[in-house]
Write a protein that holds these residues in place. Sequence first.
Motif, PDB file in Angstrom:
ATOM      1  N   PRO A 171       1.180  -1.414  -0.155  1.00  0.00           N
ATOM      2  CA  PRO A 171      -0.499  -0.057   0.224  1.00  0.00           C
ATOM      3  C   PRO A 171       1.086   1.326   0.152  1.00  0.00           C
ATOM      4  O   PRO A 171       0.159   2.610  -0.075  1.00  0.00           O
ATOM      5  N   ASP A 172       2.344   1.168   0.264  1.00  0.00           N
ATOM      6  CA  ASP A 172       2.862   2.391   0.268  1.00  0.00           C
ATOM      7  C   ASP A 172       3.091   2.760  -0.779  1.00  0.00           C
ATOM      8  O   ASP A 172       2.948   4.114  -1.275  1.00  0.00           O
ATOM      9  N   SER A 173       3.380   2.120  -2.408  1.00  0.00           N
ATOM     10  CA  SER A 173       3.124   2.336  -3.245  1.00  0.00           C
ATOM     11  C   SER A 173       2.135   3.726  -4.163  1.00  0.00           C
ATOM     12  O   SER A 173       2.081   3.908  -4.803  1.00  0.00           O
ATOM     13  N   LEU A 174       0.867   3.589  -3.302  1.00  0.00           N
ATOM     14  CA  LEU A 174      -0.371   4.624  -3.161  1.00  0.00           C
ATOM     15  C   LEU A 174      -0.253   6.002  -3.126  1.00  0.00           C
ATOM     16  O   LEU A 174       0.131   6.646  -3.670  1.00  0.00           O
ATOM     17  N   SER A 175       1.091   5.567  -1.635  1.00  0.00           N
ATOM     18  CA  SER A 175       1.137   7.330  -1.407  1.00  0.00           C
ATOM     19  C   SER A 175       2.759   8.315  -2.642  1.00  0.00           C
ATOM     20  O   SER A 175       2.130   9.029  -2.659  1.00  0.00           O
ATOM     21  N   GLU A 176       3.663   6.885  -2.673  1.00  0.00           N
ATOM     22  CA  GLU A 176       4.586   7.354  -3.603  1.00  0.00           C
ATOM     23  C   GLU A 176       4.202   7.335  -4.679  1.00  0.00           C
ATOM     24  O   GLU A 176       5.650   8.034  -5.465  1.00  0.00           O
ATOM     25  N   GLU A 177       3.195   7.621  -5.751  1.00  0.00           N
ATOM     26  CA  GLU A 177       3.119   7.726  -6.500  1.00  0.00           C
ATOM     27  C   GLU A 177       2.110   9.653  -6.973  1.00  0.00           C
ATOM     28  O   GLU A 177       2.712   9.851  -6.425  1.00  0.00           O
ATOM     29  N   SER A 178       2.656   9.431  -8.819  1.00  0.00           N
ATOM     30  CA  SER A 178       2.435  10.303  -9.126  1.00  0.00           C
ATOM     31  C   SER A 178       0.918  10.559  -8.667  1.00  0.00           C
ATOM     32  O   SER A 178       0.193   9.460  -8.644  1.00  0.00           O
ATOM     33  N   HIS A 179       0.662  11.657  -8.442  1.00  0.00           N
ATOM     34  CA  HIS A 179      -0.872  12.366  -8.253  1.00  0.00           C
ATOM     35  C   HIS A 179      -1.182  12.246  -6.898  1.00  0.00           C
ATOM     36  O   HIS A 179      -2.784  11.577  -6.746  1.00  0.00           O
ATOM     37  N   GLY A 180       0.357  11.523  -5.488  1.00  0.00           N
ATOM     38  CA  GLY A 180      -0.431  10.847  -4.706  1.00  0.00           C
ATOM     39  C   GLY A 180      -0.958  12.205  -3.797  1.00  0.00           C
ATOM     40  O   GLY A 180      -0.480  12.780  -3.979  1.00  0.00           O
ATOM     41  N   THR A 181       0.083  11.471  -2.514  1.00  0.00           N
ATOM     42  CA  THR A 181      -0.494  13.150  -1.255  1.00  0.00           C
ATOM     43  C   THR A 181       0.652  13.676  -1.841  1.00  0.00           C
ATOM     44  O   THR A 181      -0.334  15.158  -1.433  1.00  0.00           O
ATOM     45  N   SER A 182       1.836  14.228  -2.323  1.00  0.00           N
ATOM     46  CA  SER A 182       1.624  15.623  -2.606  1.00  0.00           C
ATOM     47  C   SER A 182       1.688  15.875  -3.779  1.00  0.00           C
ATOM     48  O   SER A 182       1.419  17.327  -3.973  1.00  0.00           O
ATOM     49  N   GLY A 183       0.745  15.642  -4.575  1.00  0.00           N
ATOM     50  CA  GLY A 183       0.261  15.832  -5.911  1.00  0.00           C
ATOM     51  C   GLY A 183       0.848  16.454  -6.883  1.00  0.00           C
ATOM     52  O   GLY A 183       0.463  16.975  -8.077  1.00  0.00           O
ATOM     53  N   LEU A 184       2.241  15.885  -6.964  1.00  0.00           N
ATOM     54  CA  LEU A 184       2.898  15.623  -8.127  1.00  0.00           C
ATOM     55  C   LEU A 184       3.457  14.812  -9.064  1.00  0.00           C
ATOM     56  O   LEU A 184       3.203  13.155  -8.376  1.00  0.00           O
ATOM     57  N   LEU A 185       4.430  15.189  -9.843  1.00  0.00           N
ATOM     58  CA  LEU A 185       4.780  13.524 -10.807  1.00  0.00           C
ATOM     59  C   LEU A 185       5.622  12.856  -9.446  1.00  0.00           C
ATOM     60  O   LEU A 185       6.343  13.653  -8.991  1.00  0.00           O
ATOM     61  N   ALA A 221      10.694  15.227  -8.445  1.00  0.00           N
ATOM     62  CA  ALA A 221       9.167  15.405  -8.833  1.00  0.00           C
ATOM     63  C   ALA A 221       8.967  16.674  -8.967  1.00  0.00           C
ATOM     64  O   ALA A 221       8.243  17.047 -10.300  1.00  0.00           O
ATOM     65  N   VAL A 222       9.469  17.608  -8.489  1.00  0.00           N
ATOM     66  CA  VAL A 222       8.996  18.904  -8.521  1.00  0.00           C
ATOM     67  C   VAL A 222       9.464  19.613  -9.909  1.00  0.00           C
ATOM     68  O   VAL A 222       9.018  19.962 -11.032  1.00  0.00           O
ATOM     69  N   GLU A 223      10.998  18.984 -10.173  1.00  0.00           N
ATOM     70  CA  GLU A 223      11.360  19.008 -11.347  1.00  0.00           C
ATOM     71  C   GLU A 223      10.585  18.816 -12.725  1.00  0.00           C
ATOM     72  O   GLU A 223      10.202  19.171 -14.304  1.00  0.00           O
ATOM     73  N   ARG A 224      10.224  17.612 -12.738  1.00  0.00           N
ATOM     74  CA  ARG A 224       9.650  16.784 -13.854  1.00  0.00           C
ATOM     75  C   ARG A 224       7.657  16.991 -13.853  1.00  0.00           C
ATOM     76  O   ARG A 224       7.662  17.783 -14.874  1.00  0.00           O
ATOM     77  N   THR A 225       7.421  17.487 -12.582  1.00  0.00           N
ATOM     78  CA  THR A 225       6.074  18.710 -12.278  1.00  0.00           C
ATOM     79  C   THR A 225       5.937  19.944 -13.746  1.00  0.00           C
ATOM     80  O   THR A 225       5.228  20.347 -14.078  1.00  0.00           O
ATOM     81  N   ARG A 226       7.418  20.247 -13.249  1.00  0.00           N
ATOM     82  CA  ARG A 226       6.962  22.125 -14.134  1.00  0.00           C
ATOM     83  C   ARG A 226       7.421  21.843 -14.959  1.00  0.00           C
ATOM     84  O   ARG A 226       7.003  22.555 -15.616  1.00  0.00           O
ATOM     85  N   ALA A 227       8.033  20.916 -14.970  1.00  0.00           N
ATOM     86  CA  ALA A 227       8.274  20.927 -16.674  1.00  0.00           C
ATOM     87  C   ALA A 227       6.619  20.170 -18.003  1.00  0.00           C
ATOM     88  O   ALA A 227       6.879  20.847 -18.712  1.00  0.00           O
ATOM     89  N   VAL A 228       6.733  19.300 -17.256  1.00  0.00           N
ATOM     90  CA  VAL A 228       5.488  18.493 -17.282  1.00  0.00           C
ATOM     91  C   VAL A 228       3.638  19.545 -17.405  1.00  0.00           C
ATOM     92  O   VAL A 228       3.434  18.873 -18.354  1.00  0.00           O
ATOM     93  N   ARG A 229       4.039  18.868 -16.325  1.00  0.00           N
ATOM     94  CA  ARG A 229       2.374  19.729 -15.667  1.00  0.00           C
ATOM     95  C   ARG A 229       2.646  20.928 -14.355  1.00  0.00           C
ATOM     96  O   ARG A 229       2.141  20.091 -13.471  1.00  0.00           O
ATOM     97  N   PRO A 230       3.463  21.728 -15.208  1.00  0.00           N
ATOM     98  CA  PRO A 230       2.939  23.328 -13.902  1.00  0.00           C
ATOM     99  C   PRO A 230       1.613  23.194 -13.501  1.00  0.00           C
ATOM    100  O   PRO A 230       1.898  23.383 -12.296  1.00  0.00           O
ATOM    101  N   ASP A 231       0.935  23.145 -14.300  1.00  0.00           N
ATOM    102  CA  ASP A 231      -0.803  23.439 -13.780  1.00  0.00           C
ATOM    103  C   ASP A 231      -1.149  22.262 -12.509  1.00  0.00           C
ATOM    104  O   ASP A 231      -1.616  22.563 -11.222  1.00  0.00           O
ATOM    105  N   LEU A 232      -0.135  21.671 -12.050  1.00  0.00           N
ATOM    106  CA  LEU A 232      -0.256  20.992 -10.904  1.00  0.00           C
ATOM    107  C   LEU A 232       0.740  21.855  -9.572  1.00  0.00           C
ATOM    108  O   LEU A 232       0.541  20.618  -8.487  1.00  0.00           O
ATOM    109  N   LEU A 233       1.936  22.037  -9.540  1.00  0.00           N
ATOM    110  CA  LEU A 233       2.342  22.858  -9.192  1.00  0.00           C
ATOM    111  C   LEU A 233       1.471  23.856  -7.854  1.00  0.00           C
ATOM    112  O   LEU A 233       1.059  24.699  -7.806  1.00  0.00           O
ATOM    113  N   PRO A 234       2.139  23.359  -6.507  1.00  0.00           N
ATOM    114  CA  PRO A 234       1.497  24.616  -5.809  1.00  0.00           C
ATOM    115  C   PRO A 234       1.600  26.017  -6.404  1.00  0.00           C
ATOM    116  O   PRO A 234       2.377  26.608  -6.347  1.00  0.00           O
TER     117      PRO A 234
END
Length: 237
Positions: A171-185, A221-234
């Motif tokens: 079940p740890d893999s659920l929180s550590e993946e894209s769109h998990g608790t951090s909301g990042l990729l 995770a932050v770098e990838r999210t900024r590059a691919v899905r900046p809309d997901l960054l807080p």
Amino acid sequence: MRIDVISIFPEYLEPLSLSLLGKAQSKSVLEINIHNLRDHTSDAHHTVDDTPYGGGAGMVMLPEPWGEAIDAVLASATGGTRATLIFTTPAGALFHQRRAETLAATEWLIFACGRYEGIDARVAEHFATRAEIDAVLELSLGDYVLNGGEVAAMAIIEAVARLLPGVIGNPDSLSEESHGTSGLLEAPAFTKPAIWRGLEVPALLREGNHGKIAEWRSAQAVERTRAVRPDLLPEEG
Ligand code: SAM
């Protein structure tokens, strides 16, 4: 969790019995029932569609078979459980991980898979008034148009079912993946060998310093999210 899916192509839904969802059904964590809409027609041709009022291209799915089919599924309720009825449609609200989490906390989902130009709008309107229904949702998989709702229903079912306790091995893999608790990729992942076709796994990941690895992953995770899905960054600043 119980899931019922109504479609004119029940065989389209057969992959739902494979892999982790198949195992979840054999462990009774999940029950999936597939229904053929055409079993709820009353004419010899099993007609499910007709031309649209107001004109225009294509055919619209008739309300009667949909009404009968959903009534039959609701009639099989046990213990007063109320259902969430989901219409898959490109004109619906966007499905995303937070919605998957909300749906995973419910007991019973019924999916109505549209075809042609979609289902007569009165079907959703009617079932929204029914006591056995907790909520009627119109959900879209994304901003594009599919031929039918089956692929969308399967995607939503897989996203929801893997959140149920006992479906995913770790079940740890659920929180550590894209769109998990951090909301990042999620950061990129690597396995053996350390060097493949001249490409080397970052040395830090092989050194066993878990604090440094966690820092590296969160920066990636932050770098990838900024590059691919900046809309997901807080919002920054
Ligand atoms: N005329 C509809 C419209 O423009 O909104 C599109 C109908 S589409 C060709 C047929 C069916 O495919 C829909 O009723 C729906 O069940 C399904 N579908 C198509 N695109 C979808 C999407 N992005 N998300 C969810 N379901 C979709």
